[in-house]
Scaffold this active site. Structure first.
Site, PDB file in Angstrom:
ATOM      1  N   GLY A 214       1.073  -0.966  -0.237  1.00 36.52           N
ATOM      2  CA  GLY A 214       0.198   0.006   0.320  1.00 36.52           C
ATOM      3  C   GLY A 214       0.532   1.229   0.172  1.00 36.52           C
ATOM      4  N   ASP A 215       2.072   1.202  -0.044  1.00 35.68           N
ATOM      5  CA  ASP A 215       2.936   2.594   0.349  1.00 35.68           C
ATOM      6  C   ASP A 215       4.172   2.298  -0.476  1.00 35.68           C
ATOM      7  OD1 ASP A 215       3.828   5.031   0.432  1.00 35.68           O
ATOM      8  OD2 ASP A 215       4.324   4.909   2.823  1.00 35.68           O
ATOM      9  N   PHE A 216       4.256   1.538  -1.169  1.00 32.89           N
ATOM     10  CA  PHE A 216       5.709   0.983  -2.148  1.00 32.89           C
ATOM     11  C   PHE A 216       6.188   2.051  -3.134  1.00 32.89           C
ATOM     12  CE2 PHE A 216       8.311  -1.731  -4.859  1.00 32.89           C
ATOM     13  CZ  PHE A 216       9.115  -2.551  -3.440  1.00 32.89           C
ATOM     14  N   ASN A 217       6.419   2.881  -2.042  1.00 26.22           N
ATOM     15  CA  ASN A 217       7.557   4.331  -2.904  1.00 26.22           C
ATOM     16  C   ASN A 217       9.081   5.029  -2.110  1.00 26.22           C
ATOM     17  OD1 ASN A 217       8.180   5.958   0.001  1.00 26.22           O
ATOM     18  ND2 ASN A 217       5.945   5.949   0.602  1.00 26.22           N
ATOM     19  N   ASN A 220      10.330   3.791   0.688  1.00 26.69           N
ATOM     20  CA  ASN A 220      10.283   3.072   1.582  1.00 26.69           C
ATOM     21  C   ASN A 220      10.737   2.082   0.698  1.00 26.69           C
ATOM     22  OD1 ASN A 220       8.761   3.670   3.322  1.00 26.69           O
ATOM     23  ND2 ASN A 220       6.886   3.530   2.353  1.00 26.69           N
TER      24      ASN A 220
END
Length: 355
Positions: A214-217, A220
């Site tokens: 959900g937050d593979f940014n 991260n």
């Protein structure tokens, strides 16, 4: 990434006390690490090793079952060969501890974990080649296919129907739009949300379900030099895990890989190719990808504006993605769906042939 509660604000002295009491370790080095609404510290004990002390915000600390699933997911991925952190048990064998801590606004309960420190720099800080973008897509797809196999007694907590950071929650952004009334990008934001409602929602029943990171940014994902390029050395921050759809993870990865890239529109092709080397998209997912990428830009921008209204002193960090995102969102919108899809899908094909 809850936007409702103030962040914890432990001093270095409080960090040392917590680590010594819970884990029996004496700290020789402590330094803060970036965070959204939790608090993270790099800690190096005199006894050896390197760790990250993660102190959850008071709102998220109320949901121990969710944090337990997230911690379990990290260990599950680690055992399957992906570079995720694992939690160090306390002296009593617990992977997390609910602590009463006064950070200057009265005692509150915060869940504390000590996680392994992963080497590397964030992918946002290095030049990103098409091959590294391909690896990002491939790792994202591997991660979600592995998570689909995970078992845990509390998996139901990942059904976060009103979770504002899920790509299913784009219609829930409506009440936050008032924080953008004077923003020049406001009209594009509204138009993207309308396109989501008309073009994505009707197709969602055809999307394949999974568990999303959900937050593979770009903050991260850690990388290290490898053979003249870089290799992924760490996957961080599982706080936005939820039940969702495979195509959501791909859209999120593409969006965030654009942020620091000098040619952001070209990012989609190699990330898509890497993803499809593991899990080819179906027709509904392919047709929705453009709108989902734009929707993530909208989500990031609208919620950043809202967060700044709550934490004006933290504006620089909160707006990190949004400032660049405004420019890229406008560029993608002006190019239009057909042109962007042509660029992504055509450039993905030769990447896939090299696999």
């Amino acid at each position: 990434m809850s936007v409702k509660q103030p962040k914890p604000n432990l001093s270095h002295g409080q960090v040392s006390e917590v680590v010594e009491r819970l884990f029996g370790l004496t700290l020789s080095r402590v330094r803060p690490l970036p965070s959204y609404d939790d608090q993270n510290f790099y800690v190096a004990p005199a006894e050896g090793g390197e760790y990250v002390l993660k102190v959850m915000n008071s709102e998220d600390s109320r949901n121990a079952a969710l944090l337990d699933v997230q911690t379990h997911a990290m260990a599950f991925l680690h055992r399957r060969g992906l570079p995720a952190q694992t939690a160090l048990p306390t002296t009593t064998g617990q992977l997390m501890s609910l602590e009463d801590i006064d950070c200057g606004f009265g005692p509150q309960k915060y869940l504390v974990r000590l996680l392994t420190y992963l080497p590397g720099n964030t992918i946002a800080t290095v030049p990103v080649s098409p091959q590294l973008l391909y690896e990002v897509g491939k790792v994202a797809a591997r991660m979600d296919t592995i998570l689909l196999e995970m078992e845990h007694p509390h998996l139901a907590v990942l059904q976060r129907d009103k979770f504002i950071w899920s790509l299913s929650s784009i219609p829930l952004l409506e009440p936050y739009l008032c924080h953008m009334d004077t923003d020049p990008i406001h009209a594009v934001v509204k138009a993207v949300m309308e396109q989501y409602n008309t073009c994505v929602l009707p197709k969602r029943s055809s999307f394949r379900q999974c568990i999303n990171h959900g937050d593979f940014n770009d903050l991260n994902i850690l990388v290290q030099p490898s053979g003249g390029d870089y290799a992924i050395s760490g996957i961080l921050d599982f706080g936005d895990m939820s039940r969702g759809y495979f195509v959501y993870e791909l859209a999120i990865a593409i969006m965030y890989m654009m942020i620091e890239n000098p040619t952001p529109v070209e990012v989609g092709g190699p990330v898509l190719a890497g993803w499809e080397s593991v899990l080819p998209l179906n027709a509904a997912e392919r047709d929705s990808l453009y709108t989902l990428v734009l929707s993530r830009f909208v989500q990031s921008l609208v919620l950043a504006r809202y967060s700044v209204s709550l934490q004006p002193q933290n504006e620089e960090y909160l707006m990190t993605t949004a400032k660049t995102g405004i420019r890229i969102l406008r560029q993608l919108w002006e190019l239009g769906k057909d042109e962007v899809e042509r660029l992504w899908f055509q450039s993905a094909a030769p990447c896939a042939e090299r696999e």
